[in-house]
Design a protein around this motif. Structure first.
Motif, short mmCIF file in Angstrom:
data_model
loop_
_atom_site.label_atom_id
_atom_site.label_comp_id
_atom_site.label_asym_id
_atom_site.label_seq_id
_atom_site.Cartn_x
_atom_site.Cartn_y
_atom_site.Cartn_z
N GLU A 128 6.43 3.97 -1.78
CA GLU A 128 5.59 4.02 -0.57
C GLU A 128 6.42 4.42 0.65
N ILE A 129 7.70 4.08 0.63
CA ILE A 129 8.60 4.51 1.71
C ILE A 129 9.01 5.97 1.46
N ALA A 130 9.23 6.30 0.20
CA ALA A 130 9.65 7.67 -0.13
C ALA A 130 8.60 8.69 0.33
N ARG A 131 7.34 8.34 0.20
CA ARG A 131 6.30 9.29 0.62
C ARG A 131 6.32 9.50 2.15
N CYS A 132 6.69 8.47 2.89
CA CYS A 132 6.84 8.62 4.35
C CYS A 132 7.96 9.61 4.65
N VAL A 133 9.05 9.51 3.89
CA VAL A 133 10.20 10.40 4.11
C VAL A 133 9.81 11.85 3.81
N ALA A 148 12.54 7.57 12.66
CA ALA A 148 12.91 6.36 11.92
C ALA A 148 11.71 5.86 11.13
N ILE A 149 12.02 5.24 10.03
CA ILE A 149 10.99 4.53 9.26
C ILE A 149 11.39 3.06 9.23
N CYS A 150 10.43 2.21 9.48
CA CYS A 150 10.69 0.77 9.40
C CYS A 150 9.95 0.17 8.22
N PRO A 151 10.60 0.09 7.06
CA PRO A 151 9.95 -0.58 5.93
C PRO A 151 9.84 -2.08 6.20
N GLY A 152 8.79 -2.65 5.67
CA GLY A 152 8.72 -4.10 5.61
C GLY A 152 9.47 -4.57 4.38
#
Ligand code: CAA
Length: 241
Positions: free
Chosen positions: A211-216, A174-178
């Motif tokens: 910035e979230i896309a790079r986490c994915v 899971a990713i938790c974006p702020g």
């Protein structure tokens, strides 16, 4: 090896950035969307990524939609459960409809999408499931009892399913974006955003969808095979777990 990726809610906001980044990383990408045909057409024209229309809140629509994607591109290797909605309101004013709609999309949608794809990932001994949860599923947020509950549910789903996938070469994270600068966050009353939310973010700004896309892209990569059941927090320091 070219991986096939499917991003739900992938024509706008964080989902669009994820789809573009996965394509740039070498994957073949499809996106789903629920309602905004105009945004979907503009996204496809700009990126060349085909958008398929169905509601993740409906299991049968997911089965049919996934079948269309797989007929066009092949079996899905990377599933990004990104589709999400808000229906904010203080709990004493929250309607049953606002509760149900958010649970149906944000939590049941993750089940509805993952369940039909899971058997294929198991038989091929490879898969990446990445669930976009939220800081507000971790910390709770006033005005978002429905959303916080759904996003916390996504974290439990992730941790439990990761343990089952580990036997079969599938990671589930899971990713938790702020607070990210998308339409969803811009819909928060300006006064609340500027006076209550942004001052709580130590880096002093909203995040960027990229910035979230790079986490994915990282979690989807073959290199991330030892990471499963984890929650990657990307919130500018707003909530330190
Ligand atoms: N943080 C801190 N204080 C907040 C707050 C927040 N997120 N939201 C509201 N408040 C405060 C308001 O400033 C107000 O305080 P004051 O009276 O001292 O000014 C008080 O709570 C009541 O708020 P409202 O007057 O706005 O009450 P309302 O009933 O008109 O509206 C609401 C309530 C719909 C919840 C509205 O305040 C709102 O939308 N708040 C934002 C909720 C939020 O954070 N949503 C996140 C959306 S983005 C997202 O969900 C993506 C993600 O994953 C992070």
């Amino acid at each position: 090896m070219t991986r096939i990726a499917l991003v739900t809610g992938g024509t706008r906001g964080i989902g669009a950035a994820i789809a573009i980044a996965l394509k740039e990383s070498g994957a073949q990408v499809a996106v789903s969307y629920a309602g905004n045909d105009e945004a979907a057409a503009a996204f496809t024209a700009k990126t060349g990524i085909k958008a398929y229309k169905w509601s993740v809140a409906d299991y049968d629509e997911c089965v049919a939609g996934i079948a269309r994607v797989e007929a066009d591109l092949g079996p899905v290797d990377i599933l990004v459960n990104n589709a999400g909605i808000t229906r904010d309101g203080m709990f004493h004013k929250l309607t049953r409809e606002a509760w149900q709609a958010v649970i149906d999309t944000n939590l049941n949608g993750v089940f509805n999408m993952t369940h039909p794809i899971w058997p294929g990932m198991r038989s091929r001994k490879f898969g990446r499931v990445i669930n976009i949860s939220s800081i507000n599923g971790q910390k709770g947020q006033m005005g978002q009892v429905n959303y916080s509950a759904s996003k916390a549910g996504d974290l439990g789903f992730t941790k439990a399913l990761a343990q089952e996938g580990a036997f079969a070469g599938i990671t589930v994270n899971a990713i938790c974006p702020g607070y990210i600068g998308t339409e969803m966050v811009r819909a928060v009353p300006e006064k609340v955003l500027n006076e209550k939310i942004i001052p709580q973010i130590p880096v002093g700004r909203l995040g960027e969808p990229e910035e979230i896309a790079r986490c994915v892209v990282f979690l989807a990569s073959d290199d991330a095979g030892f990471i499963t059941g984890s929650t990657l927090t990307a919130n500018g320091g707003q909530f330190v777990v």
